[in-house]
Design a protein around this motif. Structure first.
Motif, PDB file in Angstrom:
ATOM      1  N   HIS A 175      55.351   3.561  50.412  1.00  0.00           N
ATOM      2  CA  HIS A 175      54.798   2.261  50.033  1.00  0.00           C
ATOM      3  C   HIS A 175      54.298   2.143  48.600  1.00  0.00           C
ATOM      4  CE1 HIS A 175      55.005   1.050  54.242  1.00  0.00           C
ATOM      5  NE2 HIS A 175      54.482   2.222  54.540  1.00  0.00           N
ATOM      6  N   LEU A 216      52.695   7.764  54.031  1.00  0.00           N
ATOM      7  CA  LEU A 216      52.255   6.430  53.635  1.00  0.00           C
ATOM      8  C   LEU A 216      52.403   6.218  52.131  1.00  0.00           C
ATOM      9  CD1 LEU A 216      49.034   6.224  55.831  1.00  0.00           C
ATOM     10  CD2 LEU A 216      51.119   4.869  56.148  1.00  0.00           C
ATOM     11  N   THR A 271      54.059   6.593  61.893  1.00  0.00           N
ATOM     12  CA  THR A 271      53.493   6.136  60.625  1.00  0.00           C
ATOM     13  C   THR A 271      54.563   5.520  59.735  1.00  0.00           C
ATOM     14  OG1 THR A 271      51.784   7.858  60.693  1.00  0.00           O
ATOM     15  CG2 THR A 271      52.264   6.880  58.545  1.00  0.00           C
ATOM     16  N   GLN A 299      55.632  -4.342  59.547  1.00  0.00           N
ATOM     17  CA  GLN A 299      55.106  -5.138  58.450  1.00  0.00           C
ATOM     18  C   GLN A 299      55.970  -6.362  58.232  1.00  0.00           C
ATOM     19  OE1 GLN A 299      53.700  -2.574  54.949  1.00  0.00           O
ATOM     20  NE2 GLN A 299      55.162  -1.246  55.968  1.00  0.00           N
ATOM     21  N   PRO A 340      51.559  -4.072  51.816  1.00  0.00           N
ATOM     22  CA  PRO A 340      50.964  -2.753  52.064  1.00  0.00           C
ATOM     23  C   PRO A 340      49.615  -2.798  52.776  1.00  0.00           C
ATOM     24  CG  PRO A 340      50.491  -3.416  49.830  1.00  0.00           C
ATOM     25  CD  PRO A 340      51.310  -4.534  50.439  1.00  0.00           C
ATOM     26  N   LYS A 384      48.659  -2.735  56.056  1.00  0.00           N
ATOM     27  CA  LYS A 384      48.450  -1.704  57.076  1.00  0.00           C
ATOM     28  C   LYS A 384      48.397  -0.300  56.473  1.00  0.00           C
ATOM     29  CE  LYS A 384      50.385  -4.152  61.087  1.00  0.00           C
ATOM     30  NZ  LYS A 384      51.486  -4.133  62.100  1.00  0.00           N
ATOM     31  N   PRO A 385      49.335   0.064  55.583  1.00  0.00           N
ATOM     32  CA  PRO A 385      49.237   1.397  54.976  1.00  0.00           C
ATOM     33  C   PRO A 385      47.913   1.637  54.255  1.00  0.00           C
ATOM     34  CG  PRO A 385      51.414   0.492  54.598  1.00  0.00           C
ATOM     35  CD  PRO A 385      50.602  -0.609  55.214  1.00  0.00           C
TER      36      PRO A 385
END
Length: 297
Positions: free
Chosen positions: A132, A128, A7, A12, A21, A23-24
């Motif tokens: 981020h 996550l 994770t 990115q 951000p 994907k997160p």
């Protein structure tokens, strides 16, 4: 398989501290939906509006599409996509995802791991969030994706986690003489300041240092608005207010709109103000839209 490490290493697009951000946000959303229905799929056409809202509110200032993470997250081993044609994503284009009835969900191995260890979901979500997004947004972002992360986990989150400098808050508040740099608020209960926070200008999650030149003393309201991109710091260290902000009440006009063009309050003499490199990062990556003209005196 170390799901926390995987994770933390989501691939990115990144250059010069650019925020991506996508994907997160998709993974946080998928974790929230997994908690509701561990076997359910996320049909792209059904969740596109939700994902676009997340990107608009918590993503970078420029317009982006949820089709990008829906397709590309597969390559990180935590996500799978199926269509009417069978397994596999049809590509990152909106039309293809819609017309093939593309549906995604967490990868089978990750779903199994989450069933075996319910606490894993919380730990993944915290990784996550920490990597981020700034802490001021964690609570509302969890609410937006349907996650409850209390009680807070206390264990080490990632193998390479940077350690925050615990002195940062005190150093920044002292530099600004315990006053909000935007409005001058200086409330206390006895000798204890209340509602004042040390805000990172360049977010800690994006290599923002724990230094006074990357900090502002802000009241809770203006800290949240600063991290949401409503407020910024422009040339001459004057306050930027986004033209995208709408507020008709006297409170909104007084506490937000009227700030446009005002100089920052502080720091005290002898202390360097916010470094240009950090405020430029915030303007490019966080501040939304164009700034309002300076408010009339």
């Amino acid at each position: 398989m170390d799901w926390l490490e995987r994770t933390a290493k989501l691939r990115q697009w990144a250059r010069n501290g650019t925020r991506a951000p996508h994907k997160p946000l998709l993974l946080l959303y998928a974790l929230g939906r997994f908690r509701e229905d561990a076997e359910g799929e996320l049909r792209y056409s059904a969740v596109e509006e939700d994902l676009q809202r997340l990107l608009t509110e918590y993503g970078p200032p420029h317009r982006t599409t949820p089709a990008y993470p829906f397709h590309h997250l597969v390559s990180d081993g935590v996500w799978e996509v199926r269509t009417d044609r069978g397994p596999g994503s049809p590509g990152p284009r909106l039309r293809e995802l819609r017309e093939t009835h593309a549906a995604g969900r967490l990868a089978p191995e990750l779903r199994s791991a989450l069933r075996r260890d319910p606490h894993l979901l919380v730990r993944i979500a915290r990784v996550l969030l920490e990597l981020h997004f700034p802490p001021s947004l964690h609570g509302e972002l969890c609410e937006a994706v349907g996650l409850e992360l209390e009680p807070a986990e206390t264990e080490r989150l990632t193998p390479a986690r940077r350690q925050r400098d615990r002195r940062m808050r005190e150093l920044v508040l002292t530099a600004y003489e315990y006053r909000c740099a935007f409005c001058g608020y200086d409330g206390r209960i006895g000798t204890v300041p209340v509602g004042l926070e040390a805000a990172h200008v360049r977010w800690w999650a994006f290599d923002g240092p724990d230094e006074i030149e990357n900090g502002l003393c802000l009241c809770s309201l203006h800290h949240k608005l600063f991290d949401k991109g409503v407020l910024g710091v422009g040339d001459g260290h004057r306050i930027l207010v986004s033209q995208g902000f709408v507020g008709h009440s006297p409170a909104a006009r007084e506490h937000v709109v009227a700030l446009a063009g005002r100089p920052l309050v502080g720091p005290q003499p002898g202390i360097r103000p916010v470094a240009d490199t950090h405020r430029h990062w915030h303007t490019r990556q966080v501040f939304h839209g164009s700034p309002r003209p300076a408010a009339a005196p």
